[in-house]
Write a protein that holds these residues in place. Structure first.
Motif, PDB file in Angstrom:
ATOM      1  N   THR A  51      -7.027   6.580   3.285  1.00  0.00           N
ATOM      2  CA  THR A  51      -5.882   5.781   2.829  1.00  0.00           C
ATOM      3  C   THR A  51      -5.522   4.712   3.848  1.00  0.00           C
ATOM      4  N   GLU A  52      -5.498   5.078   5.143  1.00  0.00           N
ATOM      5  CA  GLU A  52      -5.151   4.117   6.188  1.00  0.00           C
ATOM      6  C   GLU A  52      -6.151   2.964   6.226  1.00  0.00           C
ATOM      7  N   TRP A  53      -7.433   3.302   6.112  1.00  0.00           N
ATOM      8  CA  TRP A  53      -8.450   2.246   6.153  1.00  0.00           C
ATOM      9  C   TRP A  53      -8.376   1.359   4.905  1.00  0.00           C
ATOM     10  N   GLU A  54      -8.147   1.951   3.749  1.00  0.00           N
ATOM     11  CA  GLU A  54      -8.075   1.154   2.525  1.00  0.00           C
ATOM     12  C   GLU A  54      -6.901   0.176   2.572  1.00  0.00           C
ATOM     13  N   LEU A  55      -5.797   0.583   3.176  1.00  0.00           N
ATOM     14  CA  LEU A  55      -4.660  -0.334   3.326  1.00  0.00           C
ATOM     15  C   LEU A  55      -5.016  -1.505   4.245  1.00  0.00           C
ATOM     16  N   LEU A  56      -5.663  -1.188   5.363  1.00  0.00           N
ATOM     17  CA  LEU A  56      -6.060  -2.248   6.285  1.00  0.00           C
ATOM     18  C   LEU A  56      -7.132  -3.138   5.655  1.00  0.00           C
ATOM     19  N   LYS A  57      -8.050  -2.530   4.938  1.00  0.00           N
ATOM     20  CA  LYS A  57      -9.113  -3.280   4.263  1.00  0.00           C
ATOM     21  C   LYS A  57      -8.533  -4.267   3.252  1.00  0.00           C
ATOM     22  N   SER A  58      -7.511  -3.824   2.523  1.00  0.00           N
ATOM     23  CA  SER A  58      -6.839  -4.704   1.560  1.00  0.00           C
ATOM     24  C   SER A  58      -6.179  -5.883   2.266  1.00  0.00           C
ATOM     25  N   ASP A  59      -5.572  -5.605   3.421  1.00  0.00           N
ATOM     26  CA  ASP A  59      -4.935  -6.652   4.228  1.00  0.00           C
ATOM     27  C   ASP A  59      -5.979  -7.686   4.678  1.00  0.00           C
ATOM     28  N   LEU A  60      -7.134  -7.206   5.098  1.00  0.00           N
ATOM     29  CA  LEU A  60      -8.207  -8.100   5.547  1.00  0.00           C
ATOM     30  C   LEU A  60      -8.738  -8.943   4.389  1.00  0.00           C
TER      31      LEU A  60
END
Length: 402
Positions: A140-149
């Motif tokens: 979940t944490e990575w998917e949130l950051l990935k979306s931001d990128l």
């Protein structure tokens, strides 16, 4: 509150000036377009490393303040940015927004090196994070950051930033695929490799993926919110070509005064003359600009010159009655006079030829452009597409007969 003022720029029109961030610029809902006739991306390893070190300062500040969680970090940093705190100023970025066929096109008049560098760093973070072995706790944490990128890198399922023609293939390979082999000589691909190397070195001391993702968050926040340019939005322009030429001349005057290499600047006269010639295409669609670029510059000048464009630019005015730099009868533009005054003010009574071969910075391209600038202005072709077409036609005939 951000500084917002309205100001007149010299050639006419208005501009809005305000403190901004790369997050704000890369979150614009449109395409970011680098004019196709601009110079290629050219930051070297030292400039990339310096940019990385500045970002690490922001990471350190965020860590000291114990900002935890992507949303909390963003909210606090944005608040401090608005207050003028916790930021690293990175000079001006000039943009011109135009809506075309329902799509917002943002022309990057000045600042392509910094915007491109930031985009490459974000791509490096994205590619590095995709190698993690995620668990249910970290997905979940990575998917949130990935979306931001992806919000900063993509628009309508394609790349948000559209580089100039010489850079497009390498940029696409670097950003989308992380390919550092096919275009290994590209400055963009080299920048990607440097950022990946630094990320690997930084994260090597962390054993848990959750800790690594947290560090990547801090890097992204620092790159997007800590690195803050002053944004100049050109809201009106009576003559976009004239305005672009004025900014180029103003920039070169500042560089001549500094008399040292400046990130993102090269002094090839051919690049500067190309910008002068192609500036009349700025207000047109991307397809129209590319066609004009091919017709007016690539096929008529760049390809026939076979890598010796500066040499032919130096020779061509002599066919029009300008025998040499010392020709007392030739027209000298105000811009050339200003550049020469600044350079000669270094003292020591240096001769012109000595000035141009000074070891600390090569000014020969700038000086050649100044002479050619005077020649073009003597023809009174400034901003007139029909007269520029005539110049290109005459130059093409000259190349055929030389």
């Amino acid at each position: 509150m951000p500084l917002k003022v309205m100001a007149k720029h010299r050639p006419g029109g208005q501009q809005v000036i305000q403190r901004s961030s790369f997050r704000e610029i890369l979150s614009l809902n449109g395409k970011l377009i680098i004019p196709l006739f601009q110079r290629s991306y050219c930051w070297n390893e030292k400039q990339i490393e310096d940019w990385w070190q500045d970002i690490m300062v922001g990471v350190s500040d965020n860590t000291k303040n114990k900002h935890e969680g992507s949303e909390n970090v963003d909210d606090k940093v944005k608040k401090e940015v608005d207050q003028g705190l916790l930021v690293h100023n990175v000079n001006l970025i000039r943009l011109k927004k135009t809506e075309r066929n329902g799509i917002l096109e943002i022309l990057i008049v000045d600042g392509q090196q910094r915007i491109t560098t930031t985009s490459i760093l974000l791509a490096a973070v994205l590619q590095f994070g995709n190698t993690f072995q995620l668990t249910s706790d970290t997905t979940t944490e990575w998917e949130l950051l990935k979306s931001d990128l992806n919000q900063s890198l993509q628009f309508n399922n394609d790349l948000k930033l559209i580089p100039s023609i010489p850079d497009r293939a390498a940029y696409r390979e670097a950003i989308l695929r992380g390919n550092i082999d096919e275009y290994k000589d590209s400055c963009q691909v080299k920048a990607l490799a440097i950022f990946k190397r630094n990320l690997e070195k930084l994260l090597d001391s962390f054993t848990k993926d959750s800790e690594k993702i947290d560090q990547l968050k801090r890097i992204v926040v620092s790159a997007l919110d800590f690195m803050c340019p002053m944004l100049v939005e050109l809201t009106e322009a009576d003559n976009l070509a004239e305005m672009f030429q004025w900014y180029q001349e103003k920039s070169l005057l500042g560089l001549a005064a500094l008399l040292k290499g400046v990130p993102g600047v090269q002094f090839a006269a051919s690049d500067l003359v190309r910008n002068f010639v192609m500036s009349t295409a700025l207000g047109k669609s991307l397809d129209e600009q590319e066609q004009i670029y091919r017709d007016l510059w690539l096929e008529k000048i760049q390809i026939p010159c076979k890598g010796h464009t500066d040499f032919y630019l130096d020779v061509f005015p002599k066919t029009k009655g300008v025998s040499s730099l010392q020709d007392t009868g030739r027209f000298v533009s105000e811009f050339e006079e200003q550049i020469r005054t600044i350079i000669n003010s270094r003292g020591n009574d240096e001769e012109d030829e000595d000035i141009e071969r000074k070891p600390d910075v090569d000014l020969s391209g700038m000086m050649l452009f100044c002479r050619f600038h005077s020649f073009l202005y003597s023809l009174d072709i400034d901003g007139d597409i029909s007269k520029i077409n005539l110049f290109v036609q005459q130059f093409s005939i000259f190349l055929e007969n030389i």
